[in-house]
Design a protein around this motif. Structure first.
Motif, short mmCIF file in Angstrom:
data_model
loop_
_atom_site.label_atom_id
_atom_site.label_comp_id
_atom_site.label_asym_id
_atom_site.label_seq_id
_atom_site.Cartn_x
_atom_site.Cartn_y
_atom_site.Cartn_z
N ARG A 136 37.09 54.75 39.77
CA ARG A 136 37.48 54.40 41.14
C ARG A 136 36.75 55.27 42.15
NH1 ARG A 136 42.67 53.01 38.54
NH2 ARG A 136 43.01 50.79 39.00
N GLU A 137 36.50 56.53 41.80
CA GLU A 137 35.71 57.38 42.69
C GLU A 137 34.29 56.86 42.82
OE1 GLU A 137 36.24 61.12 40.77
OE2 GLU A 137 38.03 61.65 41.95
N THR A 157 36.15 42.46 37.56
CA THR A 157 37.02 43.63 37.54
C THR A 157 36.93 44.39 38.85
OG1 THR A 157 36.81 43.85 35.14
CG2 THR A 157 37.53 45.81 36.36
N VAL A 158 35.70 44.58 39.34
CA VAL A 158 35.49 45.29 40.59
C VAL A 158 36.06 44.49 41.75
CG1 VAL A 158 33.77 46.27 42.15
CG2 VAL A 158 33.46 46.46 39.68
N SER A 159 35.85 43.18 41.73
CA SER A 159 36.36 42.32 42.81
C SER A 159 37.88 42.39 42.90
CB SER A 159 35.91 40.88 42.57
OG SER A 159 36.43 40.02 43.57
N ARG A 160 38.55 42.31 41.74
CA ARG A 160 40.01 42.39 41.74
C ARG A 160 40.49 43.76 42.21
NH1 ARG A 160 39.55 39.43 36.86
NH2 ARG A 160 39.62 41.39 35.67
N GLU A 161 39.78 44.79 41.81
CA GLU A 161 40.16 46.15 42.21
C GLU A 161 40.09 46.30 43.72
OE1 GLU A 161 41.07 50.22 42.36
OE2 GLU A 161 41.44 48.68 40.83
N ALA A 219 30.16 53.97 45.99
CA ALA A 219 29.25 52.83 46.09
C ALA A 219 29.57 51.98 47.32
CB ALA A 219 29.33 51.99 44.82
N ARG A 220 30.86 51.82 47.63
CA ARG A 220 31.23 51.06 48.82
C ARG A 220 30.75 51.77 50.08
NH1 ARG A 220 32.79 45.97 49.25
NH2 ARG A 220 34.44 46.42 50.76
N ALA A 221 30.83 53.10 50.07
CA ALA A 221 30.36 53.86 51.22
C ALA A 221 28.85 53.70 51.40
CB ALA A 221 30.72 55.33 51.05
N ALA A 237 29.47 46.89 39.94
CA ALA A 237 29.84 46.61 38.56
C ALA A 237 28.76 47.08 37.60
CB ALA A 237 30.10 45.12 38.39
N THR A 238 27.52 46.86 37.98
CA THR A 238 26.41 47.31 37.12
C THR A 238 26.38 48.83 37.02
OG1 THR A 238 25.09 45.37 37.76
CG2 THR A 238 23.91 47.26 36.83
N ARG A 239 26.65 49.51 38.13
CA ARG A 239 26.61 50.98 38.14
C ARG A 239 27.68 51.58 37.22
NH1 ARG A 239 26.70 54.59 43.62
NH2 ARG A 239 24.58 53.72 43.71
N ILE A 240 28.89 51.03 37.24
CA ILE A 240 29.97 51.63 36.46
C ILE A 240 30.16 50.97 35.10
CG2 ILE A 240 31.17 52.27 38.59
CD1 ILE A 240 33.19 50.05 38.01
#
Length: 336
Positions: free
Chosen positions: A68-69, A94-98, A74-76, A85-88
């Motif tokens: 999550r960190e 999964t990322v979209s739902r999060e 990444a959002r910043a 998603a590729t990075r983590i």
């Protein structure tokens, strides 16, 4: 908004408990989990010594605080969902739902706030059988007051109420109801009725299960005979004196022939990575002729003893567990 606390980092908490149950001391288990002794002690006390179920055997199914960190960073940076998603190493869904479930009300995304929200949402509290069945609870409490063990209580209930499922309870359920107050059902003071009388559960280790914290150590029986008769100076005994609340420490070195005492200053703490350089610096101040041997107990602070031995050209030996008489000169000096 739910406030984030350290116990919500279930990956770290479970890593600590895994080490603690495998025989590590609290200090070592906490260090391996990336935290400190006091935090580990808090986790043990809060759980009554019973390893929590939350976060066990997830096998990567849930996002961790570290992931999550990474998402927040990444959002910043302005990355999209697929890039994150590729990075983590997760699916884009999964990322979209999060991001949709755990984003802040104002639209931003903070890792700790998201993790706290997910932690609360994932809770599936199930009432304890002892909390919901009054007859069973009263019977168990009466038997505990009679000094029956949980094993005896569970067995007697099977014999007397074999046809009533609601009057059956496992040994583990009784223990958890006593030690883990969030499980509810039994009074906490009933712990004194157990034969151990412990207020906190401790790991049930076998005799040789505790891991040796010092690898390849040389036992004190291999120390030269000249060290035993104290005729030749240069053989030392050492240990730590721990301050109140385990918040400070100082090392003591005592020469066996003369009783000369040298103190090792440890202003930054007494973890292995702090003790080794401080001890090395102190020993290097001694003449080479007075660096024959050093005898220490099996404290975890001497994990890096090989580094000290190589840097000082001084043989290091370790006492047997619970054998303070093998370095009695140092024990007496510390007492004084």
């Amino acid at each position: 908004m739910v406030r984030f606390t350290a116990v919500m980092d279930t990956a770290r908490v479970q890593e600590f408990w895994e080490g603690y149950q495998d025989g590590e001391f609290i200090t070592d288990a906490a260090s391996a989990a990336g935290t400190y002794r006091k935090q580990g002690a808090r986790w043990v006390a809060a759980a009554g010594g019973v390893r929590p179920r939350r976060g066990r055997n997830l096998k990567g199914r849930c996002l961790t605080l570290a992931e999550r960190e990474d998402i927040a960073l990444a959002r910043a940076e302005g990355l999209g969902v697929r890039a994150i998603a590729t990075r983590i190493g997760r699916a884009a869904s999964t990322v979209s739902r999060e991001l949709s479930r755990n984003a802040a009300p104002e639209g931003g995304y903070r890792a700790t706030a998201a993790h706290a929200a997910a932690y609360v949402r994932a809770a599936r509290p199930k009432p304890s059988k002892l909390a919901t069945c009054t007859e069973l609870r009263e019977r168990v409490q009466e038997d505990l007051d009679r000094k029956y063990s949980p094993e005896q209580i569970s067995g007697r209930l099977r014999e007397e109420f074999g046809d009533r499922a609601e009057m059956q309870v496992s040994t583990e359920t009784i223990y958890q109801a006593i030690y883990v107050q969030t499980r509810g059902g039994l009074r906490r003071d009933l712990a004194r009725c157990l034969r151990t009388g412990r207020a906190v559960r401790v790991p049930n280790r076998q005799a040789n299960q505790r891991r040796n914290r010092i690898k390849d150590m040389v036992n004190v029986v291999e120390r030269p005979a000249e060290a035993d008769d104290r005729a030749v100076p240069g053989h030392w005994e050492g240990d730590l004196i721990i301050g109140r609340g385990n918040l400070s420490a100082i090392g003591t070195l005592v020469e066996r022939a003369t009783g000369y005492v040298a103190l090792v200053h440890l202003p930054d703490g007494y973890k292995p990575e702090q003790v080794a350089p401080a001890l090395t610096a102190k020993v290097q101040q001694l003449p080479q002729s007075l660096r024959r041997s050093l005898t220490w107990d099996q404290g975890g602070e001497m994990r890096d003893w090989k580094q000290v031995q190589m840097a000082t050209d001084m043989d290091i030996y370790f006492c047997d567990p619970h054998a303070p008489w093998q370095r009695a000169t140092n024990e007496n000096t510390n007492g004084l």
